[in-house]
Design an enzyme around this catalytic site. Structure first.
Site, PDB file in Angstrom:
ATOM      1  N   ILE A 262      -0.149  -6.992  -0.881  1.00 41.75           N
ATOM      2  CA  ILE A 262      -0.112  -5.571  -0.551  1.00 41.75           C
ATOM      3  C   ILE A 262      -0.251  -4.816  -1.872  1.00 41.75           C
ATOM      4  CG2 ILE A 262       1.256  -5.826   1.560  1.00 41.75           C
ATOM      5  CD1 ILE A 262       3.712  -4.932   0.068  1.00 41.75           C
ATOM      6  N   ASP A 263      -0.707  -3.579  -1.810  1.00 38.56           N
ATOM      7  CA  ASP A 263      -0.988  -2.817  -3.030  1.00 38.56           C
ATOM      8  C   ASP A 263       0.250  -2.686  -3.904  1.00 38.56           C
ATOM      9  OD1 ASP A 263      -3.539  -2.487  -2.087  1.00 38.56           O
ATOM     10  OD2 ASP A 263      -3.253  -0.422  -1.427  1.00 38.56           O
ATOM     11  N   ASN A 264       0.040  -2.567  -5.211  1.00 37.64           N
ATOM     12  CA  ASN A 264       1.159  -2.374  -6.140  1.00 37.64           C
ATOM     13  C   ASN A 264       2.018  -1.180  -5.768  1.00 37.64           C
ATOM     14  OD1 ASN A 264      -0.109  -4.472  -7.456  1.00 37.64           O
ATOM     15  ND2 ASN A 264      -0.198  -3.456  -9.445  1.00 37.64           N
TER      16      ASN A 264
END
Length: 471
Positions: A262-264
Site C-alpha cells: 500500500i502507498d507510503n
C-alpha cells in the site's frame, strides 16, 4: 534496464562536455571507469546531472558547491554514518561506476567516491549498492559517439577474457543485483550503481511498532501500517521499512517478507509472510481474487454509493491518469463506495500531528468518510479515481491540485466528462502532458486513506486496523 541505460547515456554526455579530461586516449583496459551524479524521479528515472567527472587510474576530485561548512570546494561534505536518521533527505546522489581494477567492493567504492569505509558499509547494509557484470547498453537516443564508446567498453575481445560472463546472454550479463556483503569481490569491468544518499524514513523511528501488530501466526503477521512508511523498503533503502522494524519488534531471527503493497502515505492492514512458502501462497490468493480489502477514505467532497468505473493509463509512473471513457490499452479500474458520511474536516492540530498537507481545497468545514471496496487493484487507484470524481482525498498533494483546477474549469481534463475534442491524432500525447502538469508532488507523510480491513478464504482470516488518524 531503461533506467540504467538512461543513466549510462547521461554519463557519457557529461564526460564529453567535461573540459578537464576527454575520452580521447582513455585506456580501454580500464574499461571506462565512470562516475556521475543524478537526480531521481518517480520510478527511478534519471534527470539533470549534478556534476561531471571522468576517472582513470587517478581519481579526480568532483566540482561541487559545499553544502556544509566542513566541506572544501573540491570535496563532498564529510560523511559519517547513515544513523542516526536525518529529519530531511539529502539531495539525491547516484553514482555509476565501471570497475577498473578488481577487488573487494567496499575498498573500490571508498577509493572511487572518496567515502569512508563505515559509510559505504552502511550503504551496502541498506541495500543501496548494485552491480551488473556488464555495463548497460545506451538507449536508442544515444549519439554515434556514445555508441562508439559503449562498443569499445564491451568489445568481444574484452568480454571474452572474462570467465564470469561465459554462457550468459548480454541481457543476462547486464541485469543488476543488490550487493549484500562488504567483502564481495568485483572484477574489472563490473558495473556498479551506488545510491550515496538513500531515501530516508525518519517516521520509522517514531513508531511504537509492537502496538501496531494486529496478529501473529505461524505463517504470517498482520501489521497496522503507519502512514509515512514503506512496506518493504525502497530501491535504495531496505533497512527503514515496515518489514524490518516489525521483524525487530517481534524478536524474529528470520526477516518478514512483503506479500502486497500500500502507498507510503496510506495507513492500515498489511500482511507480512514469515516464510517464502507462505509468501507464494498469499500471492496466489491475491492472483485468484481470494483476498478482500476495504478502505476508509476521507474525501473532500461527497461521493455517490455504488460502483465507480474508470480506465487508467498503462504507464508505471505517477501521477496515474484516469479516463471516464474506454481507451484502448488502458486497464479497467473499479471500486465500490459502500457508504459515505459527512464528518468534520480535521482540525489544524490533528493535521500538524500527522503532517497532513494543506492542498488548497476551497471548503474545509466538512469532509466525507467513505467506506470503499476495492474491486481492481491498481496503483494509486482510490486516490486517482476519487480525484477524477471531484472528491480528492484530504492531504493528497499529488491528486488534489489537479482536482482543484478541474473544479474551476472542467474542460481542462481531456479525459473527463467535459473533455475537449482533439481532431489531430498526436494531440492525445499533448493532452496527457497537460494533464500531468496539473498534479503535485507525492505526500510526505499521511493522507486520508486507511486500509481498514483485510480478509481472505471467504472470511476465515479477517483483520481490522485501529481507528484512522482523523477520528
Amino acid at each position: 534496464m531503461a533506467t540504467i541505460a538512461a543513466g549510462f547515456a547521461s554519463i557519457i554526455v557529461n564526460l564529453r562536455a567535461s573540459n578537464r579530461r576527454t575520452l580521447a586516449g582513455a585506456p580501454v583496459s580500464l574499461v571506462l571507469s565512470l562516475a556521475a551524479s543524478a537526480h531521481s524521479l518517480n520510478n527511478n528515472n534519471w534527470t539533470s546531472l549534478q556534476r561531471k567527472r571522468f576517472q582513470s587510474s587517478a581519481l579526480v576530485s568532483p566540482d561541487v558547491t559545499p553544502s556544509t561548512p566542513a566541506a572544501s570546494p573540491s570535496r563532498y561534505p564529510e560523511y559519517h554514518r547513515l544513523l542516526p536518521c536525518p529529519s530531511e533527505n539529502r539531495p539525491p546522489r547516484v553514482e555509476h561506476l565501471v570497475v577498473s581494477v578488481g577487488g573487494p567492493v567496499l575498498e573500490y567504492v571508498c577509493k572511487a567516491l572518496d567515502l569512508p569505509p563505515s559509510y559505504v558499509a552502511d550503504l551496502i547494509h541498506f541495500g543501496a549498492v548494485y552491480y551488473a557484470l556488464v555495463c548497460p547498453e545506451p538507449p536508442p537516443t544515444a549519439t554515434p559517439e556514445e555508441i562508439r564508446i559503449f562498443k569499445e567498453a564491451t568489445a568481444p575481445s574484452v568480454l571474452m577474457k572474462r570467465s564470469s560472463i561465459k554462457g550468459k546472454t548480454v541481457r543476462e550479463a547486464q541485469k543488476t543485483f543488490r550487493i549484500t556483503h562488504v567483502n564481495k569481490f568485483v572484477e574489472a569491468g563490473t558495473y556498479l550503481r551506488v545510491h550515496v544518499h538513500p531515501k530516508r524514513s525518519p517516521r520509522c523511528y517514531e513508531i511504537d511498532w509492537k502496538s501496531r501488530i494486529i496478529a501473529v501466526t505461524e505463517s504470517y503477521v498482520v501489521l497496522d501500517k503507519p502512514a509515512g512508511t514503506s512496506v518493504g523498503g525502497t530501491t535504495d533503502n531496505l533497512e527503514e521499512s515496515c518489514a524490518t522494524f516489525a521483524t525487530r519488534a517481534l524478536g524474529f531471527t528470520e526477516p518478514l517478507k512483503t506479500t502486497h503493497q500500500i502507498d507510503n502515505c496510506t495507513e492500515g492492514c498489511v500482511v507480512l509472510a514469515r516464510t517464502k512458502e507462505y509468501c507464494s501462497i498469499f500471492h496466489g490468493k491475491i492472483r485468484d481474487k481470494k483476498v478482500k480489502k476495504l478502505y476508509l477514505a476521507l474525501a473532500a467532497a461527497p461521493l455517490p454509493v455504488g460502483v465507480i468505473t474508470h480506465y487508467m493509463r498503462r504507464v508505471n509512473m505517477a501521477p496515474r491518469l484516469i479516463s471516464e471513457e474506454f481507451i484502448k490499452g488502458w486497464p479497467l479500474c473499479q471500486l465500490e463506495v459502500l457508504e459515505c458520511k459527512k464528518v468534520p474536516w480535521p482540525n489544524s492540530v490533528t493535521e500538524a500531528k500527522y503532517c497532513v498537507e494543506d492542498c488548497g481545497w476551497p471548503s474545509k468545514d466538512f469532509a466525507y468518510e467513505c467506506k470503499i471496496n476495492l474491486l481492481t487493484g491498481r496503483t494509486h487507484q482510490i486516490r486517482a479515481q476519487l480525484a477524477a470524481c471531484g472528491a480528492p482525498i484530504v492531504g493528497d498533494s499529488m491528486y488534489m491540485p489537479a482536482a482543484i483546477v478541474e473544479l474551476i474549469n472542467p474542460a481542462v481534463n481531456p479525459f473527463g466528462k467535459y473533455k475537449r475534442q482533439y481532431p489531430i491524432e498526436n494531440d492525445e500525447a499533448v493532452s496527457i502532458e497537460e494533464r500531468v502538469a496539473y498534479h503535485g508532488k507525492e505526500p510526505g507523510v499521511a493522507i486520508g486513506l486507511q486500509a481498514c480491513q483485510i480478509s481472505w478464504d471467504d472470511g476465515e482470516h479477517f483483520y481490522e486496523a485501529g481507528s484512522p488518524w482523523w477520528r
